[in-house]
Design an enzyme around this catalytic site. Structure first.
Site, PDB file in Angstrom:
ATOM      1  N   LYS A   1     -11.676   0.509  -2.413  1.00 18.29           N
ATOM      2  CA  LYS A   1     -10.658   1.225  -3.199  1.00 18.29           C
ATOM      3  C   LYS A   1     -11.107   1.293  -4.665  1.00 18.29           C
ATOM      4  O   LYS A   1     -11.979   2.077  -4.974  1.00 18.29           O
ATOM      5  CB  LYS A   1      -9.307   0.572  -2.977  1.00 18.29           C
ATOM      6  CG  LYS A   1      -8.871   0.924  -1.555  1.00 18.29           C
ATOM      7  CD  LYS A   1      -7.567   0.398  -1.087  1.00 18.29           C
ATOM      8  CE  LYS A   1      -7.288   1.015   0.275  1.00 18.29           C
ATOM      9  NZ  LYS A   1      -6.822   0.088   1.276  1.00 18.29           N
TER      10      LYS A   1
ATOM     11  N   HIS B   1      -5.219  -3.247  -2.869  1.00 17.34           N
ATOM     12  CA  HIS B   1      -4.818  -2.311  -3.928  1.00 17.34           C
ATOM     13  C   HIS B   1      -4.767  -2.952  -5.314  1.00 17.34           C
ATOM     14  O   HIS B   1      -4.443  -2.291  -6.287  1.00 17.34           O
ATOM     15  CB  HIS B   1      -3.459  -1.681  -3.596  1.00 17.34           C
ATOM     16  CG  HIS B   1      -3.563  -0.703  -2.480  1.00 17.34           C
ATOM     17  ND1 HIS B   1      -3.908   0.616  -2.664  1.00 17.34           N
ATOM     18  CD2 HIS B   1      -3.404  -0.861  -1.143  1.00 17.34           C
ATOM     19  CE1 HIS B   1      -3.951   1.227  -1.497  1.00 17.34           C
ATOM     20  NE2 HIS B   1      -3.649   0.357  -0.562  1.00 17.34           N
TER      21      HIS B   1
ATOM     22  N   SER C   1       0.802  -1.220   0.000  1.00 23.12           N
ATOM     23  CA  SER C   1       0.000   0.000   0.000  1.00 23.12           C
ATOM     24  C   SER C   1       0.838   1.276   0.000  1.00 23.12           C
ATOM     25  O   SER C   1       0.375   2.303  -0.475  1.00 23.12           O
ATOM     26  CB  SER C   1      -0.974  -0.013   1.183  1.00 23.12           C
ATOM     27  OG  SER C   1      -0.311  -0.308   2.382  1.00 23.12           O
TER      28      SER C   1
HETATM   29  C1  LIG Z   1      -6.969  -0.063   2.745  1.00 25.42           C
HETATM   30  C2  LIG Z   1      -6.415  -1.362   3.116  1.00 25.42           C
HETATM   31  C3  LIG Z   1      -7.079  -2.191   4.037  1.00 25.42           C
HETATM   32  C4  LIG Z   1      -8.291  -1.746   4.786  1.00 25.42           C
HETATM   33  O1  LIG Z   1      -9.426  -1.726   3.984  1.00 25.42           O
HETATM   34  P1  LIG Z   1     -10.682  -0.824   4.401  1.00 25.42           P
HETATM   35  O2  LIG Z   1     -11.796  -1.339   3.565  1.00 25.42           O
HETATM   36  O3  LIG Z   1     -10.302   0.597   4.104  1.00 25.42           O
HETATM   37  O4  LIG Z   1     -10.915  -1.049   5.862  1.00 25.42           O
HETATM   38  C5  LIG Z   1      -6.554  -3.447   4.260  1.00 25.42           C
HETATM   39  N1  LIG Z   1      -5.405  -3.854   3.659  1.00 25.42           N
HETATM   40  C6  LIG Z   1      -4.728  -3.066   2.805  1.00 25.42           C
HETATM   41  C7  LIG Z   1      -3.478  -3.568   2.158  1.00 25.42           C
HETATM   42  C8  LIG Z   1      -5.203  -1.798   2.511  1.00 25.42           C
HETATM   43  O5  LIG Z   1      -4.525  -1.004   1.682  1.00 25.42           O
END
Ligand SMILES: *Cc1c(COP(=O)(O)O)cnc(C)c1O
Length: 308
Positions: free
Chosen positions: A239, A208, A180
């Site tokens: 995302k 991602h 991330s």
């Molecule tokens: C954003 C993210 C999460 C968390 O997801 P949410 O739906 O925002 O709670 C988990 N793992 C990774 C690698 C992320 O980038």
């Protein structure tokens, strides 16, 4: 009143080292140009990789779900919160990921906390890349299993750690597929070899990569055609898929177990119908959006070149 004094001192310290966090009011983050405290700025900070958060068709799917089913699920899924949109969404999920079974979870953070802590017993071992997302670390801590963090993408380090634990103990290797912070990739081929050799389960976090990699946006595991060799695939709808929530796919035994043991699933209210409406529509849309995925890669390449 040492509570107040101690905490104020800590906040002052954070301020002093420029690490005190503040919320800024942001509007139109679903668009290329957003406003921050009223200033118009180019948005290079969102995770809305395909522009779905502002998509007309998805907005309609969301509002249709509200008008038909109301604003809330009213209870957890095991009580009366398992509205029919869940069945639709999970069917779409399993078809998309070509998985045996799948489950929708309330957020990516919750998914990692819940899956890892439900699955790994106290006498088990968790092997986690040093750059994995905070939610993976928190899930590992909650499980009370032994957490072993290997140097980022260092397969020799991981293998050395694996060698040191008894072969028959329960082991989970867990990694982001697209990291991330740096945007680099996990070495999934090597991880599959190691998990087979050392009799471990392999879990990947596609937060991602969901929507972004793979022929139909299934994720990086599918992009490498390794999906059948990875035991636990989680990803988010928050995302590239534009709305909120997360998923996990894998074998039927895994999903059945999670429904019985994952505390965040059992003890938390189900997602509102609106979210499920948006999730189902986004899963269908993302499989068709090959051109948008290609455009995203072009933009990323352009920006990386310009930076260097
Ligand atoms: C954003 C993210 C999460 C968390 O997801 P949410 O739906 O925002 O709670 C988990 N793992 C990774 C690698 C992320 O980038």
């Amino acid at each position: 009143m040492y509570w107040e004094e101690d905490i104020k001192r800590e906040l002052a310290y954070l301020d002093e080292i420029f690490q005190k966090r503040h919320l800024v009011t942001t509007e139109f983050a679903e668009q290329p140009w957003l406003t921050v405290n009223g200033h118009k700025m180019l948005n290079l900070a969102s995770n809305n990789y395909l522009g779905y958060a502002g998509d007309k068709g998805l907005k309609k799917a969301m509002s249709d779900a509200v008008m038909t089913y109301g604003i809330g699920a009213t209870a957890s899924r095991l009580i009366v919160g398992n509205h029919s949109l869940y069945e639709k969404a999970e069917k779409a999920l399993v078809n998309w990921k070509k998985a045996e079974a799948g489950l929708i979870i309330n957020s990516g953070y919750n998914a990692n906390l819940g899956i890892i802590s439900a699955l790994v017993p106290r006498n088990g071992f968790i092997f986690s890349d040093k750059l994995n997302h905070a939610s993976i670390i928190d899930g590992a801590l909650l499980s009370r299993a032994k957490l072993q963090r290997y140097r980022h993408n260092d397969m020799n380090h991981l293998e050395n750690l694996l060698k040191k634990v008894p072969l028959e103990s329960r082991k989970l290797i867990v990694t982001d597929t697209v990291f991330s912070m740096d945007g680099d990739f996990a070495k999934l081929e090597d991880l599959v070899k190691l998990k087979e050799q050392y009799n471990a389960l392999l879990m990947v976090d596609e937060a991602h990569a969901s929507g972004v990699y793979g022929k139909n946006g299934e994720g990086y595991a599918h992009f490498l055609d390794l999906q059948d060799k990875i035991d636990i695939q989680m990803g988010t709808f928050s995302k590239a898929l534009g709305s909120f929530g997360a998923y996990v796919t894998g074998k039927q035994w895994l999903i059945d177990y999670l429904k019985n043991r994952m505390r965040g699933f059992i003890y938390s209210t189900a997602l509102p119908p609106a979210i499920l409406g948006a999730i189902t529509a986004a899963i269908e849309k993302v499989q068709q959006d090959t051109e948008r995925r290609a455009l995203l890669q072009q933009h990323a390449l352009f920006f990386r070149k310009a930076l260097t």
